[in-house]
Design a protein around this motif. Sequence first.
Motif, PDB file in Angstrom:
ATOM      1  N   ARG A   1      71.571  -4.808  37.780  1.00  0.00           N
ATOM      2  CA  ARG A   1      71.934  -4.549  39.173  1.00  0.00           C
ATOM      3  C   ARG A   1      70.882  -5.134  40.102  1.00  0.00           C
ATOM      4  O   ARG A   1      69.682  -4.883  39.966  1.00  0.00           O
ATOM      5  CB  ARG A   1      72.048  -3.041  39.429  1.00  0.00           C
ATOM      6  CG  ARG A   1      73.297  -2.393  38.837  1.00  0.00           C
ATOM      7  CD  ARG A   1      73.187  -2.218  37.361  1.00  0.00           C
ATOM      8  NE  ARG A   1      74.293  -1.434  36.804  1.00  0.00           N
ATOM      9  CZ  ARG A   1      74.397  -1.141  35.523  1.00  0.00           C
ATOM     10  NH1 ARG A   1      73.500  -1.564  34.652  1.00  0.00           N
ATOM     11  NH2 ARG A   1      75.414  -0.417  35.102  1.00  0.00           N
ATOM     12  N   LEU A   2      71.358  -5.896  41.084  1.00  0.00           N
ATOM     13  CA  LEU A   2      70.468  -6.553  42.038  1.00  0.00           C
ATOM     14  C   LEU A   2      69.637  -5.545  42.818  1.00  0.00           C
ATOM     15  O   LEU A   2      68.417  -5.699  42.933  1.00  0.00           O
ATOM     16  CB  LEU A   2      71.299  -7.410  43.007  1.00  0.00           C
ATOM     17  CG  LEU A   2      70.540  -8.057  44.166  1.00  0.00           C
ATOM     18  CD1 LEU A   2      69.536  -9.075  43.654  1.00  0.00           C
ATOM     19  CD2 LEU A   2      71.520  -8.706  45.149  1.00  0.00           C
TER      20      LEU A   2
ATOM     21  N   THR B   1      76.118  -8.703  48.485  1.00  0.00           N
ATOM     22  CA  THR B   1      77.482  -8.542  49.008  1.00  0.00           C
ATOM     23  C   THR B   1      78.075  -7.185  48.645  1.00  0.00           C
ATOM     24  O   THR B   1      79.105  -6.801  49.185  1.00  0.00           O
ATOM     25  CB  THR B   1      78.400  -9.649  48.467  1.00  0.00           C
ATOM     26  OG1 THR B   1      78.377  -9.622  47.027  1.00  0.00           O
ATOM     27  CG2 THR B   1      77.924 -11.023  48.947  1.00  0.00           C
ATOM     28  N   ALA B   2      77.420  -6.464  47.724  1.00  0.00           N
ATOM     29  CA  ALA B   2      77.923  -5.158  47.309  1.00  0.00           C
ATOM     30  C   ALA B   2      76.757  -4.309  46.812  1.00  0.00           C
ATOM     31  O   ALA B   2      75.756  -4.834  46.310  1.00  0.00           O
ATOM     32  CB  ALA B   2      78.971  -5.304  46.202  1.00  0.00           C
ATOM     33  N   LEU B   3      76.894  -3.000  46.958  1.00  0.00           N
ATOM     34  CA  LEU B   3      75.819  -2.082  46.606  1.00  0.00           C
ATOM     35  C   LEU B   3      75.488  -2.120  45.125  1.00  0.00           C
ATOM     36  O   LEU B   3      74.333  -1.959  44.730  1.00  0.00           O
ATOM     37  CB  LEU B   3      76.213  -0.660  47.026  1.00  0.00           C
ATOM     38  CG  LEU B   3      75.119   0.403  47.051  1.00  0.00           C
ATOM     39  CD1 LEU B   3      73.991   0.001  48.000  1.00  0.00           C
ATOM     40  CD2 LEU B   3      75.711   1.751  47.477  1.00  0.00           C
ATOM     41  N   HIS B   4      76.495  -2.353  44.285  1.00  0.00           N
ATOM     42  CA  HIS B   4      76.285  -2.354  42.836  1.00  0.00           C
ATOM     43  C   HIS B   4      76.433  -3.758  42.255  1.00  0.00           C
ATOM     44  O   HIS B   4      76.810  -3.912  41.088  1.00  0.00           O
ATOM     45  CB  HIS B   4      77.243  -1.370  42.172  1.00  0.00           C
ATOM     46  CG  HIS B   4      77.027   0.054  42.590  1.00  0.00           C
ATOM     47  ND1 HIS B   4      75.986   0.823  42.103  1.00  0.00           N
ATOM     48  CD2 HIS B   4      77.691   0.835  43.487  1.00  0.00           C
ATOM     49  CE1 HIS B   4      76.039   2.027  42.666  1.00  0.00           C
ATOM     50  NE2 HIS B   4      77.055   2.055  43.506  1.00  0.00           N
ATOM     51  N   GLN B   5      76.115  -4.756  43.047  1.00  0.00           N
ATOM     52  CA  GLN B   5      76.182  -6.157  42.621  1.00  0.00           C
ATOM     53  C   GLN B   5      75.287  -6.411  41.423  1.00  0.00           C
ATOM     54  O   GLN B   5      74.204  -5.851  41.309  1.00  0.00           O
ATOM     55  CB  GLN B   5      75.757  -7.045  43.796  1.00  0.00           C
ATOM     56  CG  GLN B   5      75.791  -8.537  43.522  1.00  0.00           C
ATOM     57  CD  GLN B   5      75.445  -9.325  44.777  1.00  0.00           C
ATOM     58  OE1 GLN B   5      75.464  -8.785  45.890  1.00  0.00           O
ATOM     59  NE2 GLN B   5      75.109 -10.593  44.618  1.00  0.00           N
ATOM     60  N   ARG B   6      75.753  -7.274  40.524  1.00  0.00           N
ATOM     61  CA  ARG B   6      74.985  -7.635  39.326  1.00  0.00           C
ATOM     62  C   ARG B   6      74.572  -9.103  39.387  1.00  0.00           C
ATOM     63  O   ARG B   6      75.280  -9.931  39.970  1.00  0.00           O
ATOM     64  CB  ARG B   6      75.798  -7.383  38.053  1.00  0.00           C
ATOM     65  CG  ARG B   6      76.202  -5.921  37.851  1.00  0.00           C
ATOM     66  CD  ARG B   6      77.102  -5.797  36.629  1.00  0.00           C
ATOM     67  NE  ARG B   6      77.655  -4.475  36.473  1.00  0.00           N
ATOM     68  CZ  ARG B   6      77.432  -3.677  35.424  1.00  0.00           C
ATOM     69  NH1 ARG B   6      76.637  -4.076  34.466  1.00  0.00           N
ATOM     70  NH2 ARG B   6      77.988  -2.494  35.343  1.00  0.00           N
ATOM     71  N   VAL B   7      73.457  -9.410  38.748  1.00  0.00           N
ATOM     72  CA  VAL B   7      72.932 -10.775  38.744  1.00  0.00           C
ATOM     73  C   VAL B   7      72.265 -11.082  37.399  1.00  0.00           C
ATOM     74  O   VAL B   7      71.809 -10.171  36.710  1.00  0.00           O
ATOM     75  CB  VAL B   7      71.879 -10.988  39.865  1.00  0.00           C
ATOM     76  CG1 VAL B   7      72.526 -10.989  41.237  1.00  0.00           C
ATOM     77  CG2 VAL B   7      70.765  -9.951  39.784  1.00  0.00           C
ATOM     78  N   PRO B   8      72.178 -12.375  37.041  1.00  0.00           N
ATOM     79  CA  PRO B   8      71.316 -12.755  35.917  1.00  0.00           C
ATOM     80  C   PRO B   8      69.866 -12.659  36.361  1.00  0.00           C
ATOM     81  O   PRO B   8      69.559 -12.785  37.553  1.00  0.00           O
ATOM     82  CB  PRO B   8      71.726 -14.203  35.628  1.00  0.00           C
ATOM     83  CG  PRO B   8      72.354 -14.690  36.885  1.00  0.00           C
ATOM     84  CD  PRO B   8      72.936 -13.503  37.588  1.00  0.00           C
ATOM     85  N   VAL B   9      68.952 -12.437  35.419  1.00  0.00           N
ATOM     86  CA  VAL B   9      67.550 -12.192  35.758  1.00  0.00           C
ATOM     87  C   VAL B   9      66.617 -12.978  34.843  1.00  0.00           C
ATOM     88  O   VAL B   9      66.771 -12.960  33.621  1.00  0.00           O
ATOM     89  CB  VAL B   9      67.213 -10.690  35.645  1.00  0.00           C
ATOM     90  CG1 VAL B   9      65.719 -10.453  35.851  1.00  0.00           C
ATOM     91  CG2 VAL B   9      68.029  -9.870  36.634  1.00  0.00           C
ATOM     92  N   PHE B  10      65.653 -13.664  35.470  1.00  0.00           N
ATOM     93  CA  PHE B  10      64.522 -14.284  34.788  1.00  0.00           C
ATOM     94  C   PHE B  10      63.287 -13.908  35.584  1.00  0.00           C
ATOM     95  O   PHE B  10      63.196 -14.244  36.774  1.00  0.00           O
ATOM     96  CB  PHE B  10      64.651 -15.814  34.749  1.00  0.00           C
ATOM     97  CG  PHE B  10      65.837 -16.320  33.988  1.00  0.00           C
ATOM     98  CD1 PHE B  10      65.704 -16.737  32.670  1.00  0.00           C
ATOM     99  CD2 PHE B  10      67.093 -16.385  34.585  1.00  0.00           C
ATOM    100  CE1 PHE B  10      66.803 -17.199  31.960  1.00  0.00           C
ATOM    101  CE2 PHE B  10      68.194 -16.847  33.893  1.00  0.00           C
ATOM    102  CZ  PHE B  10      68.059 -17.250  32.572  1.00  0.00           C
TER     103      PHE B  10
END
Length: 334
Positions: free
Chosen positions: A276-277, A308-317
């Motif tokens: 989650r971002l 763009t959303a409260l529970h937005q997800r992203v890839p992470v490095f």
Amino acid sequence: MKPITLIQLLIEERRAGRINAELSLLIEVVARACKRIAVATGKGALGGVLGEAGTDNVQGEAQKKLDVISNEILLEANAWGGHLAACASEEMEDPQPIPDAYPKGGHLLLFDPLDGSSNIDVNISVGTIFSVLQRPAEHGENVATEEFLQPGSCQVAAGYVVYGPSTELVLTVGHGTHVFTLDREVGSFLLTERDVRIPESTSEFAVNMSNQRHWEAPMQRYIGDLLAGKDGPRERDFNMRWVGSMVADVHRILTRGGIFSYPLDAKTTSKGGKLRLMYEANPMAFIVEQAGGAASTGRQRMLDVAPTALHQRVPVFLGSKDEVETAVRYHQAD
């Protein structure tokens, strides 16, 4: 020299004009709440806190009893002090406004109350992650969800607490990253490392290798070259470490360097990623950058992502600067 307490460091920051009294109080309250979570976590089976809660969170994930307990502890602790306008939790669909009976402050708090909770039943380190935003100057009486949707670069503070053999609080207010250790006998977080720096280069990586077959081509090439070791294009051997608790993995990297990766894969592409971002990626990115590291989605600096959303997800490095930049080059070359 006797180590200083968290409260003393926050007073130093206030005197230097880097934080205000409200933010100082907010951090103190979160730290006190985390002490309560540390006690509950430390009791384990003796406290009846292990196992499933029998409910799902907003993500559709089964909640552990300690997920629910930790969430309630943080909500209760932050409800009445007058330092917050609203909270948002990974465990709840919508933000939680401060009750009308209490004064409201100018800050917004986001948190993952118990990161890595799937490990709690097997006595592996878990943690709490939090992020603090300033409420926008133009706002209504009621807090709108959109007020939370600020890029990570707008954070005024971020931190995590790792509940391990010792309980440690890692904190940044935008002027370096500091580590505090809980002295259980006196009940205070004491500064044990000021301005921690992550080594720029590393030979360690943390990734869930069970997802390898689902990764995009750039990630396949990147990890393939790491695994090739000194006989491959990187010309040195790499070690892999993976706890499965982001707090524990990042804390190791903060201490001795490394890169943490949770890339896009075929299972998470439709969601945008796994982590989650707002609750995990942004606060960890802020902490890591303030310690001299780097954080990216693979194609963009993490703290520049416009939510763009409260529970937005992203890839992470994230982690050691040189290695994160190397991983990004693989993805940008695709």
